[in-house]
Scaffold this active site. Structure first.
Site, PDB file in Angstrom:
ATOM      1  N   CYS A   1       1.081  -1.248  -0.084  1.00  0.00           N
ATOM      2  CA  CYS A   1      -0.077   0.063  -0.072  1.00  0.00           C
ATOM      3  C   CYS A   1       0.733   1.257  -0.111  1.00  0.00           C
ATOM      4  O   CYS A   1       1.551   1.557  -0.978  1.00  0.00           O
ATOM      5  CB  CYS A   1      -0.863  -0.202   1.240  1.00  0.00           C
ATOM      6  SG  CYS A   1      -2.513   1.108   0.748  1.00  0.00           S
TER       7      CYS A   1
ATOM      8  N   HIS B   1      -3.725  -5.478   1.521  1.00  0.00           N
ATOM      9  CA  HIS B   1      -3.359  -5.760   2.778  1.00  0.00           C
ATOM     10  C   HIS B   1      -3.764  -7.140   3.220  1.00  0.00           C
ATOM     11  O   HIS B   1      -4.736  -7.765   2.544  1.00  0.00           O
ATOM     12  CB  HIS B   1      -3.941  -4.800   3.964  1.00  0.00           C
ATOM     13  CG  HIS B   1      -3.453  -3.542   3.788  1.00  0.00           C
ATOM     14  ND1 HIS B   1      -2.287  -3.282   4.233  1.00  0.00           N
ATOM     15  CD2 HIS B   1      -4.162  -2.050   3.232  1.00  0.00           C
ATOM     16  CE1 HIS B   1      -2.086  -1.871   4.165  1.00  0.00           C
ATOM     17  NE2 HIS B   1      -3.277  -1.269   3.499  1.00  0.00           N
TER      18      HIS B   1
END
Length: 485
Positions: free
Chosen positions: A334, A431
């Site tokens: 991310c 994630h």
């Protein structure tokens, strides 16, 4: 309609979140329909709900403990810090803007109707709503317009149990002191207290429980011994995330993780920490990258450009770039993925002041921050050859030559992420990758760490069951239930 009971604390990190999780599992095991609720949470550790909203990770764990799906109404106000004095404000799962601390104090009164609406909706679904307060109940300087602790308890007429942490010392003063500073009407909401995280012989603190009860007039509801199984549960907040890590003498692979000021979704590290064959080292931007590092892992950030500046200010970026030039492996998740590109731009000031900066130059990609946030659960297969389930939670669009070699193929969504030409530098927006045993095993195989030895998600379930049994042994659940209304 459901009854409710609220658990407030004498301070932050006294164990409120895990107590609520354990009680949620214990009461669910009794056949009750339980819902967790936290009016206001402050955390950059968030979870994605089925309808594309977000809530604090602590409430996600509590919902799991209660064996119910996540709902944005379990955490109607989520504050995600972007700086020392400001945060992104999420209301019922959706970003409504950002606010400085002083401005937010004025904003809170307008959020109470949304908080109460969410609470009422949960009550229609449940037999019991377990409410968690935030920080300390005794922060009377913030009492005006409060929605997190006594402001909510009185508005919703929910009785309160106060939790003190004896492990940090001073539990008698903290509990009695809370009674002293509270407004009498607020103090009257407290029906009893729990002393948490006790170590040693409980008989030695019997007089302590009596002293607290005598000074406060509150019922002593239990002395809870320290629960060692908590280490197997996902991290609930950033307190201690950058603390010292014990070496693992038997570890074959060492992973270096820079801990930056606005670190987010750091529970990505928990499954890696659980593996005996992996040593996950948290390092500061001012540290030197250990020479025996096998992988640099750049994790999420709530303020990517600011955190990249912190990495540069400490000088660690030089070590990471040199490590990559020597053929070292780097993986970005991310915000970490965004840092690895050639440039980052935030023209509208979505994460901070408008501007742009050079990235680390490890991948031939660039990122432009946008106002639209992607919040979605995903499944797919990674470049490591293993399937996975995870989630995306980010702003920003990343494009460039290295996206032609995607990190993953997402089911129903196509290519995602980027990989360098030599395959040693990888970035992804996903994630939760390594909570999937298949993906963690694939990473360990790539790094030469041997086979995965942990069934991570099964371990979380075992720890929740153990926590429920632990609390059932040391608290009177029937008495707690009788206090709820």
């Amino acid at each position: 309609m459901a009854r409710a009971l609220m658990f407030q604390g004498t301070g932050s990190d006294v164990g409120k979140s895990l107590l609520v999780a354990g009680l949620a599992r214990a009461f669910a095991d009794r056949g009750l329909k339980v819902r967790p609720f936290k009016p206001q949470n402050m955390s950059n550790n968030a979870a994605v709900t089925a309808d594309g909203g977000e809530i604090g990770r602590a409430q996600a764990l509590q919902a799991r403990a209660a064996r119910v799906p996540l709902s944005v109404h379990m955490n109607p106000v989520l504050l995600k810090p972007q700086s020392e004095v400001g945060a992104q404000v999420v209301v019922q799962g959706r970003v409504v803007g950002s606010a400085k601390a002083a401005a937010y104090q004025q904003m809170k009164a307008g959020l109470l109707p949304s908080v109460l609406e969410s609470f009422r909706r949960l009550k229609t679904e449940a037999d019991l709503v377990l409410v968690e307060g935030a920080g300390s109940a005794s922060e009377v300087n913030l009492r005006a317009n409060d929605i997190a602790n006594m402001g909510f308890a009185r508005a919703a007429d929910v009785p309160v149990v106060l939790i003190g942490d004896i492990d940090r010392g001073g539990v008698i003063a903290s509990l009695v002191g809370t009674k002293t500073v509270l407004d009498p009407a607020d103090a009257a909401m407290i029906q009893g207290f729990i002393v948490n995280r006790f170590r040693g012989d409980p008989a030695l603190f019997g007089s302590g429980m009596d002293l607290i009860a005598g000074h406060t007039g509150w019922a002593a509801l239990g002395l809870v011994p320290f629960y060692t199984g908590a280490a197997r549960l996902p991290a609930e907040d950033a307190l201690g995330v950058a603390g010292p890590q014990a070496p693992k003498p038997g570890a074959k692979v060492r992973i270096a993780v820079p801990i930056l000021p606005h670190v987010a979704n750091f529970d990505d590290l928990d499954p890696l920490d659980a593996e005996p064959g992996l040593e996950v080292r948290r390092i500061r931007p001012s540290d030197v990258l250990p020479t025996d590092t096998d992988l640099v892992l750049l994790i999420g950030s709530k303020a990517t450009i600011a955190d990249l500046a912190a990495l540069r200010a400490g000088g660690l970026h030089h070590d990471i770039q040199a490590f990559a030039r020597r053929g070292g492996r780097v993986l970005g998740l991310c915000g970490g993925y965004q840092m690895m590109g050639e440039h980052l731009s935030d023209p509208d000031g979505v994460e901070g002041p408008p501007g742009s900066t050079e990235g680390l130059g490890l991948l031939k990609v660039g990122t432009v921050m946008t106002g639209e946030k992607r919040l979605v659960a995903v499944t797919g297969t990674s470049r490591l050859g293993a399937p996975f389930s995870g989630y995306e939670m980010h702003i920003g669009a990343t494009e460039g030559a290295d996206t032609a070699r995607p990190f993953a193929e997402l089911d129903g969504a196509g290519a995602e992420g980027a990989v360098s030409a030599d395959g040693r530098i990888m970035g992804t927006y996903v994630h939760g990758l390594f909570g999937d045993d298949r993906q963690r095993a694939a990473l360990m195989g790539l790094l030469g760490a041997g086979p995965a030895q942990v069934a991570y998600e099964a371990g979380v379930e075992e720890a929740l069951d153990g926590l429920a049994a632990h609390l059932s042994a040391h608290l009177d659940l029937d008495r707690l239930l009788s206090l709820a209304r």
